[in-house]
Design a protein around this motif. Structure first.
Motif, PDB file in Angstrom:
ATOM      1  N   ARG A  89      28.768  35.456  36.582  1.00 16.57           N
ATOM      2  CA  ARG A  89      28.986  34.123  36.022  1.00 16.57           C
ATOM      3  C   ARG A  89      30.483  33.839  36.049  1.00 16.57           C
ATOM      4  N   ILE A  90      30.900  33.013  36.989  1.00 16.42           N
ATOM      5  CA  ILE A  90      32.317  32.752  37.225  1.00 16.42           C
ATOM      6  C   ILE A  90      32.608  31.304  36.856  1.00 16.42           C
ATOM      7  N   GLY A  91      33.600  31.104  35.978  1.00 20.37           N
ATOM      8  CA  GLY A  91      33.922  29.766  35.504  1.00 20.37           C
ATOM      9  C   GLY A  91      34.746  28.959  36.496  1.00 20.37           C
ATOM     10  N   ARG A  92      35.146  27.806  36.044  1.00 20.78           N
ATOM     11  CA  ARG A  92      35.926  26.888  36.868  1.00 20.78           C
ATOM     12  C   ARG A  92      37.378  27.341  36.970  1.00 20.78           C
ATOM     13  N   ARG A  93      37.939  27.134  38.136  1.00 15.73           N
ATOM     14  CA  ARG A  93      39.358  27.385  38.413  1.00 15.73           C
ATOM     15  C   ARG A  93      39.745  28.852  38.227  1.00 15.73           C
ATOM     16  N   VAL A  94      38.795  29.740  38.270  1.00 19.18           N
ATOM     17  CA  VAL A  94      39.094  31.176  38.213  1.00 19.18           C
ATOM     18  C   VAL A  94      39.770  31.594  39.520  1.00 19.18           C
ATOM     19  N   GLN A  95      40.837  32.371  39.415  1.00 15.69           N
ATOM     20  CA  GLN A  95      41.560  32.851  40.587  1.00 15.69           C
ATOM     21  C   GLN A  95      41.508  34.380  40.619  1.00 15.69           C
ATOM     22  N   VAL A  96      41.138  34.924  41.764  1.00 17.71           N
ATOM     23  CA  VAL A  96      41.038  36.376  41.916  1.00 17.71           C
ATOM     24  C   VAL A  96      41.810  36.770  43.173  1.00 17.71           C
ATOM     25  N   GLY A  97      42.757  37.666  43.033  1.00 20.63           N
ATOM     26  CA  GLY A  97      43.538  38.139  44.162  1.00 20.63           C
ATOM     27  C   GLY A  97      42.817  39.242  44.924  1.00 20.63           C
ATOM     28  N   LEU A  98      43.585  40.055  45.610  1.00 24.00           N
ATOM     29  CA  LEU A  98      43.052  41.164  46.406  1.00 24.00           C
ATOM     30  C   LEU A  98      42.675  42.310  45.458  1.00 24.00           C
ATOM     31  N   SER A  99      41.522  42.173  44.826  1.00 25.80           N
ATOM     32  CA  SER A  99      41.077  43.124  43.806  1.00 25.80           C
ATOM     33  C   SER A  99      39.572  43.318  43.910  1.00 25.80           C
ATOM     34  N   ILE A 100      39.108  44.482  43.444  1.00 25.23           N
ATOM     35  CA  ILE A 100      37.678  44.786  43.424  1.00 25.23           C
ATOM     36  C   ILE A 100      37.161  44.649  41.996  1.00 25.23           C
ATOM     37  N   ILE A 101      36.081  43.891  41.825  1.00 22.76           N
ATOM     38  CA  ILE A 101      35.462  43.695  40.519  1.00 22.76           C
ATOM     39  C   ILE A 101      34.013  44.143  40.619  1.00 22.76           C
ATOM     40  N   ASP A 102      33.716  45.282  40.022  1.00 19.50           N
ATOM     41  CA  ASP A 102      32.376  45.864  40.097  1.00 19.50           C
ATOM     42  C   ASP A 102      31.837  46.056  38.688  1.00 19.50           C
ATOM     43  N   ALA A 103      30.809  45.290  38.339  1.00 17.25           N
ATOM     44  CA  ALA A 103      30.161  45.419  37.039  1.00 17.25           C
ATOM     45  C   ALA A 103      28.688  45.079  37.198  1.00 17.25           C
ATOM     46  N   ARG A 104      27.850  45.709  36.379  1.00 18.41           N
ATOM     47  CA  ARG A 104      26.432  45.387  36.420  1.00 18.41           C
ATOM     48  C   ARG A 104      26.207  43.936  35.995  1.00 18.41           C
ATOM     49  N   ALA A 105      26.915  43.503  34.963  1.00 17.46           N
ATOM     50  CA  ALA A 105      26.894  42.100  34.535  1.00 17.46           C
ATOM     51  C   ALA A 105      28.331  41.665  34.310  1.00 17.46           C
ATOM     52  N   CYS A 106      28.669  40.462  34.768  1.00 20.41           N
ATOM     53  CA  CYS A 106      30.060  40.005  34.703  1.00 20.41           C
ATOM     54  C   CYS A 106      30.103  38.533  34.333  1.00 20.41           C
TER      55      CYS A 106
END
Length: 241
Positions: free
Chosen positions: A34-51
């Motif tokens: 669940r990603i909100g508005r205007r979220v910025q993510v760089g060169l990164s790994i995001i691993d979660a069962r729920a996020c």
């Protein structure tokens, strides 16, 4: 701890190369994040069962978030560069909180503990962790709102060989460089912890300077001290946080 397959990691690594406006739909489509508005993510790994990442949060480059069961970032959270968040049942970064750079927040998977564990990490609204700190949340770690883990190289530990105990830090606290918190350590709200202090148990001294080995209350905070620790931790911090 949420187990991560090689295929999942490969897909996450590929998504990490995309610009943010493409990352957001990919996370939603392939992983149900669940990603909100205007979220910025760089060169990164995001691993979660729920996020869940709320509006206007920013994650910089070369961060690794891996093996987390439930990850929640409030709105306007900032994560800088080169941070590691690993494992645990719950990681919760409150609204307008900030994790600056080169911090390691880790929970031991399946620890050999003789007591029940509660691997949860909670950073309060408007709180900041600066640079090069190590936080073990094999058991619960709670940091209150508008608290600063400042300077460098502090470490918080919730486990010893086979036993864990939670750690807590109150709100409006300032924790200086190179402090150590042992399992079961607890700091009150509205305190300042001096450089190099070692917290080995519960300290009930709200409104005091704390320091020493082992740490103890040293002197009551002045009006100026209280004004400084109650200042906003970020210029954009809302008045209601």
């Amino acid at each position: 701890m949420h187990r991560t397959s090689k295929l999942r990691l490969l897909l996450l690594a590929c998504i990490a190369l995309l610009p943010s406006f493409l990352k957001r739909p990919c996370y939603r489509l392939f992983f149900g994040y669940r990603i909100g508005r205007r979220v910025q993510v760089g060169l990164s790994i995001i691993d979660a069962r729920a996020c869940q990442i709320d509006d206007d949060s920013k994650i910089g480059h070369l961060n690794v978030i891996i093996g987390v069961q439930n990850l929640k970032l409030g709105d306007h959270v900032k994560i800088g560069h080169l941070n590691i968040i690993r494992g645990g049942e719950q990681v919760d970064l409150g609204r307008y909180s900030e994790l600056i750079r080169m911090n390691e927040i880790n929970s031991i998977p399946e620890p050999d503990a003789v007591n029940p564990v509660d691997p949860r990490f909670a950073l309060g609204n408007g709180s900041i962790i600066t640079t090069g700190h190590k936080i073990d949340f094999t058991d619960r770690v709670e940091i209150g709102r508008r608290t600063i883990i400042g300077g460098r190289n502090s470490s918080l530990w919730t486990h010893n060989r086979q036993r864990t105990r939670p750690i807590s830090i109150g709100e409006f606290a300032y924790v200086g460089s190179e402090i150590r918190m042992a399992p079961g350590g607890s700091l009150p709200s509205r305190c300042i912890v001096g450089i190099g202090a070692v917290i080995t148990g519960t300290i009930d001294a709200e409104g005091w300077m704390i320091g020493g080995v082992p740490a103890k209350p040293i002197k009551e905070l002045t009006t100026e001290d209280k004004f400084l620790i109650e200042r906003k931790t970020r210029p954009d911090l809302p008045d209601d946080i």
